[in-house]
Design a protein around this motif. Structure first.
Motif, PDB file in Angstrom:
ATOM      1  N   ALA A   6       0.836  -1.206   0.000  1.00  0.00           N
ATOM      2  CA  ALA A   6       0.000   0.000   0.000  1.00  0.00           C
ATOM      3  C   ALA A   6       0.870   1.254   0.000  1.00  0.00           C
ATOM      4  N   TRP A   7       0.472   2.257  -0.803  1.00  0.00           N
ATOM      5  CA  TRP A   7       1.155   3.555  -0.796  1.00  0.00           C
ATOM      6  C   TRP A   7       0.265   4.573  -1.471  1.00  0.00           C
ATOM      7  N   MET A   8       0.514   5.867  -1.181  1.00  0.00           N
ATOM      8  CA  MET A   8      -0.301   6.944  -1.741  1.00  0.00           C
ATOM      9  C   MET A   8       0.527   7.698  -2.782  1.00  0.00           C
ATOM     10  N   ASP A 155      -4.898  -7.814 -10.907  1.00  0.00           N
ATOM     11  CA  ASP A 155      -5.475  -7.793  -9.562  1.00  0.00           C
ATOM     12  C   ASP A 155      -4.486  -7.318  -8.492  1.00  0.00           C
ATOM     13  N   MET A 156      -3.326  -6.758  -8.906  1.00  0.00           N
ATOM     14  CA  MET A 156      -2.357  -6.236  -7.937  1.00  0.00           C
ATOM     15  C   MET A 156      -2.424  -4.713  -7.939  1.00  0.00           C
ATOM     16  N   THR A 157      -2.366  -4.120  -6.739  1.00  0.00           N
ATOM     17  CA  THR A 157      -2.352  -2.667  -6.623  1.00  0.00           C
ATOM     18  C   THR A 157      -1.283  -2.255  -5.622  1.00  0.00           C
ATOM     19  N   GLY A 158      -0.921  -0.983  -5.683  1.00  0.00           N
ATOM     20  CA  GLY A 158       0.063  -0.462  -4.742  1.00  0.00           C
ATOM     21  C   GLY A 158       1.447  -0.336  -5.362  1.00  0.00           C
ATOM     22  N   PHE A 203     -11.307   0.382   7.444  1.00  0.00           N
ATOM     23  CA  PHE A 203     -11.264  -0.899   6.723  1.00  0.00           C
ATOM     24  C   PHE A 203     -10.944  -0.730   5.241  1.00  0.00           C
ATOM     25  N   ARG A 204     -10.163   0.332   4.902  1.00  0.00           N
ATOM     26  CA  ARG A 204      -9.813   0.578   3.507  1.00  0.00           C
ATOM     27  C   ARG A 204      -8.306   0.704   3.325  1.00  0.00           C
ATOM     28  N   LEU A 205      -7.834   0.294   2.131  1.00  0.00           N
ATOM     29  CA  LEU A 205      -6.460   0.521   1.704  1.00  0.00           C
ATOM     30  C   LEU A 205      -6.490   1.361   0.432  1.00  0.00           C
ATOM     31  N   PRO A 206      -5.428   2.145   0.158  1.00  0.00           N
ATOM     32  CA  PRO A 206      -5.392   2.924  -1.091  1.00  0.00           C
ATOM     33  C   PRO A 206      -5.551   2.026  -2.306  1.00  0.00           C
ATOM     34  N   TRP A 207      -6.346   2.450  -3.286  1.00  0.00           N
ATOM     35  CA  TRP A 207      -6.575   1.777  -4.553  1.00  0.00           C
ATOM     36  C   TRP A 207      -7.430   0.510  -4.420  1.00  0.00           C
ATOM     37  N   GLN A 208      -7.823   0.157  -3.212  1.00  0.00           N
ATOM     38  CA  GLN A 208      -8.595  -1.076  -3.017  1.00  0.00           C
ATOM     39  C   GLN A 208     -10.091  -0.752  -2.943  1.00  0.00           C
TER      40      GLN A 208
END
Length: 415
Positions: A6-8, A155-158, A203-208
């Motif tokens: 995870a990253w912004m 299906d990969m993010t971050g 309950f959230r992650l960036p891009w998810q």
């Protein structure tokens, strides 16, 4: 994996990823030449010494991947590990002479870059590390994110950039005396971590798109709380380097409140900082706070060590030596405590006892006992002996049997 990556990204990077823009991409390459070498073998050869050098693994004798790299590092063969990283990155289009040429990142290449930069820093090649990191900018470019190549990472993010590499990138200017630049980078990382933790609470992650389960949320909060703590420790260390001690203590105290499991260790660290600054009253106050929060055997060890350090501050070397002896009774395997005792014994004028302590420690359990700090103190003690040069040379066969090509031979001060 989504939690760890995870990253912004900044706004322009998000837009570039959406448009699949090929501008402003990274094009890194190895710039620092790695010369395979073994200082201990070279020293033995110069002395025409027939002490047997154990066969050392090389970049060519292990697999060209992270497992091979880990094997070399565990053997202390840092020069060989740097050579392996260069060979691997060359195979991926990012080696010597390939800086500026187009190539594609994968999690594996970025893990290898992280290992390489870590090795350069560990071997104090700070300028080389900075030079090779320049191609990555601020580690915030479109091709450093999984979403930029969705066909390769469905299906990969971050971000593919390891968090350790981000932290090292932020810390590196401080090694070169540019503490304010490190502080700027660390504060930006702190801000992004705070944002990620706020999202995790919801309950959230960036891009998810999908919400985290309760188990995932608990794990994510633990990971990112620890990461934020590492950033804050680095910020505190920057303030110490800038001699802004009040702000450093403020940061460390906030960490102690955030991390109750290591509160006593943090308070002890603050106490030692105050001792170095000559503020005995503040040091005693934090020592007391540390001892009150520690439990069981840890509390006993902390009390004895703290008392010994106060005696060091007051130049009471005999009492300090006895204090470290008492601490060693609680933690017999601590080479740090034994080293401290040896230093105090040295300042009481007991040279032979100092040498006996250090030699006993070094020969106790090699290679783990072959610590540069112990060898530096032993070498300094030998220099006061007319036969000191020969005694230092006599340490070479022991090192030849147990350490790799990355051992800092300068700790022996050989001429």
């Amino acid at each position: 994996e989504a939690v760890l990556s995870a990253w912004m990204p900044s706004t322009w990077v998000q837009e570039a990823i959406r448009q699949q823009s090929r501008q402003h991409l990274t094009a890194p390459g190895v710039l620092a030449h790695t010369k395979p070498g073994d200082p201990i073998s070279e020293q033995l050869a110069a002395l025409q010494c027939d002490a047997g050098r154990r066969p050392l693994p090389t970049a060519q004798s292990v697999s060209m991947d992270t497992l091979g790299l880990q094997s070399l590092v565990s053997d202390g063969c840092f020069n060989a590990a740097l050579e392996l990283s260069s060979l691997y990155l060359s195979s991926q289009g990012q080696g010597l002479g390939q800086c500026g040429l187009p190539s594609q990142h994968t999690p594996h290449t970025l893990q290898m870059w992280c290992a390489r930069i870590t090795l350069l820093v560990h071997t104090q090649r700070f300028k080389d590390a900075e030079m090779e990191l320049e191609a990555f900018g601020e580690l915030d470019k479109p091709d450093l994110y999984y979403q930029f190549n969705p066909q390769d990472h469905p299906d990969m993010t971050g971000s593919m950039v390891p968090f350790s590499l981000r932290l090292l990138h932020a810390q590196l200017p401080s090694y070169l005396g540019r503490h304010h630049l490190s502080l700027d980078r660390l504060c930006l990382m702190e801000h992004i971590c705070d944002q990620i933790l706020m999202g995790i609470k919801m309950f959230r992650l960036p891009w998810q798109q999908e919400l985290l389960s309760q188990a995932e949320q608990k794990y994510a909060e633990s990971v990112w709380t620890q990461r934020l703590a590492r950033i804050k420790f680095s910020i505190g260390n920057c303030f110490v380097a800038l001699q802004d001690y009040s702000l450093a203590v403020e940061v460390y105290q906030s960490l102690a409140n955030r991390l109750p499991a290591v509160k006593s260790e943090i308070f002890s660290g603050i106490a030692r900082l105050y001792l170095q600054l000559g503020d005995l009253l503040s040091a005693l106050s934090f020592q007391q706070a540390a001892e009150s929060t520690a439990e069981g055997q840890a509390s006993e060890l902390l009390c004895k060590t703290n008392r010994a350090l106060v005696n060091v501050f007051q130049n009471k070397w005999g009492e300090a030596s006895e204090g470290f002896s008492a601490a060693l009774d609680a933690d017999p395997g601590s080479l740090t405590l034994l080293n401290n005792k040896a230093v105090c014994t040295f300042f009481t004028g007991k040279l032979k006892e100092t040498v006996a302590l250090l030699e006993g420690a070094i020969s106790s359990s090699p290679p783990s006992s072959l610590q540069p700090s112990l060898l530096t103190n032993l070498s300094t003690s030998h220099e006061l002996d007319v036969a000191g040069g020969e005694k230092k040379m006599a340490l070479l066969p022991l090192l030849a049997q147990h350490v790799g090509d990355g051992f800092p031979l300068a700790c022996l001060s050989l001429k």
